[in-house]
Design an enzyme around this catalytic site. Structure first.
Site, PDB file in Angstrom:
ATOM      1  N   TYR A   1       0.866  -1.187   0.000  1.00 42.72           N
ATOM      2  CA  TYR A   1       0.000   0.000   0.000  1.00 42.72           C
ATOM      3  C   TYR A   1       0.899   1.231   0.000  1.00 42.72           C
ATOM      4  O   TYR A   1       1.529   1.556   0.993  1.00 42.72           O
ATOM      5  CB  TYR A   1      -0.910  -0.040   1.226  1.00 42.72           C
ATOM      6  CG  TYR A   1      -1.903   1.102   1.354  1.00 42.72           C
ATOM      7  CD1 TYR A   1      -2.112   2.042   0.343  1.00 42.72           C
ATOM      8  CD2 TYR A   1      -2.665   1.225   2.511  1.00 42.72           C
ATOM      9  CE1 TYR A   1      -3.021   3.063   0.487  1.00 42.72           C
ATOM     10  CE2 TYR A   1      -3.589   2.243   2.668  1.00 42.72           C
ATOM     11  CZ  TYR A   1      -3.766   3.160   1.660  1.00 42.72           C
ATOM     12  OH  TYR A   1      -4.676   4.175   1.811  1.00 42.72           O
TER      13      TYR A   1
ATOM     14  N   LYS B   1      -1.200  -1.153  -4.177  1.00 41.47           N
ATOM     15  CA  LYS B   1      -2.285  -0.173  -4.171  1.00 41.47           C
ATOM     16  C   LYS B   1      -1.597   1.183  -4.248  1.00 41.47           C
ATOM     17  O   LYS B   1      -0.971   1.632  -3.295  1.00 41.47           O
ATOM     18  CB  LYS B   1      -3.119  -0.294  -2.907  1.00 41.47           C
ATOM     19  CG  LYS B   1      -4.250   0.723  -2.788  1.00 41.47           C
ATOM     20  CD  LYS B   1      -5.012   0.495  -1.484  1.00 41.47           C
ATOM     21  CE  LYS B   1      -6.204   1.430  -1.354  1.00 41.47           C
ATOM     22  NZ  LYS B   1      -5.824   2.829  -1.108  1.00 41.47           N
TER      23      LYS B   1
END
Length: 307
Positions: free
Chosen positions: A138, A166
């Site tokens: 992330y 992400k």
């Protein structure tokens, strides 16, 4: 590398509904998940920034994940955000996610303590060694203050469990370079909803975003148009999304989305946990009027005239 293609598509970064006393509202969470599935969402990203993950206790994070997995009934994929400043806590949450039935884990980089790239890599490797689940990095430099190098992604992509990122940044050049260096099998999720069309054109396999909570079918329609190569429609849908986002950014994101969901008749209260803002009655009225005037948000309401 684990198969990343099953994570292509639109994943909602779920809000965490709460009672007025700040406790988790599990019935509203179930309704939200089912509402999202009815509108075609492919999966859920649970316990991330939008979910107030860092404002929940460890046990609450586990309970929220369990509720989401049960509520999906196998109709959508569930990715658990298990990021923490502590590697040990992330390992515990990852092991719980695996036992609970999540299909992958994701973790923001350790923040606050200024550790280097080698320590961050070790952090992810330790988590992956503790479970068999695929890992999705992330990347959110706007929140963490950590900027990962392209070489870092190249190195992480060699790990068979690290399937993607992400990517919550407006730097689409960097996104394209990750694709170029890590290959087509490395999953890239667009993380800023306002540039999904651009991200999809240049590199992204799908999106994880918070505004999907309020208007899921707009993004699933956009994804269908992307898959069909109908870029005129993609641009038109992005413009509709951005008209809403441009209103949202005048407020605070999470309380705004919770208030809209409340007025749409999906969650029982708009409560957000401190220290997040609580809106004034005047601000609530401004959001309410905008909802009523906006066709996209009104279309997602479960009540004809939210009041």
């Amino acid at each position: 590398m684990a198969n990343s293609k099953r994570f292509h598509g639109i994943f909602t970064a779920l809000v965490t509904p709460m009672h007025e006393d700040g406790g988790i509202d599990h019935p509203s969470l179930v309704r939200l998940v089912q509402h999202q599935i009815e509108h075609g969402i492919h999966g859920f990203y649970v316990g991330g920034s939008t979910g107030e993950g860092f404002l929940l206790t460890r046990e609450e994070r586990k309970q929220v994940l369990e509720t989401v997995i049960q509520a999906t009934g196998g109709k959508a994929r569930v990715v658990a955000h298990i990021g923490s400043m502590s590697t040990m806590e992330s390992v515990e949450l990852a092991q719980h996610a695996e036992a609970a039935g999540a299909e992958a884990v994701s973790a923001v980089v350790p923040f606050y303590y200024k550790v280097g790239a080698r320590e961050i890599q070790k952090h992810y490797e330790t988590i992956m060694a503790a479970t068999k689940l695929p890992m999705i990095i992330y990347h959110f430099p706007g929140a963490t203050g950590v900027q990962l190098s392209l070489g870092f992604y190249e190195e992480m992509a060699k790990h068979p469990q690290c399937i993607g990122v992400k990517f919550t940044s407006l730097n689409l050049f960097e996104m394209e370079q990750i694709r170029s260096r890590c290959g087509d099998d490395f999953l890239i999720w667009n993380g800023h909803d306002e540039v999904f069309a651009g991200g999809a054109l240049i590199a992204a396999d799908g999106a994880v975003g918070s505004t999907m909570n309020m208007m899921p079918s707009l993004y699933t329609d956009m994804y269908t148009s992307i898959q069909g190569g109908n870029w005129d429609e993609v641009r038109a849908l992005q413009s509709k999304a951005n008209a809403i986002i441009s209103h949202l950014v005048n407020f605070d994101v999470i309380p705004y989305e919770k208030y809209v969901l409340y007025k749409q008749g999906i969650i029982s209260t708009p409560t957000a946990r401190q220290p997040l803002r609580q809106f004034t009655s005047e601000e609530n009225e401004q959001i309410h009027r905008f909802l009523q005037s906006n066709e996209i948000l009104s279309r997602h309401s479960k009540v004809n005239n939210p009041s």
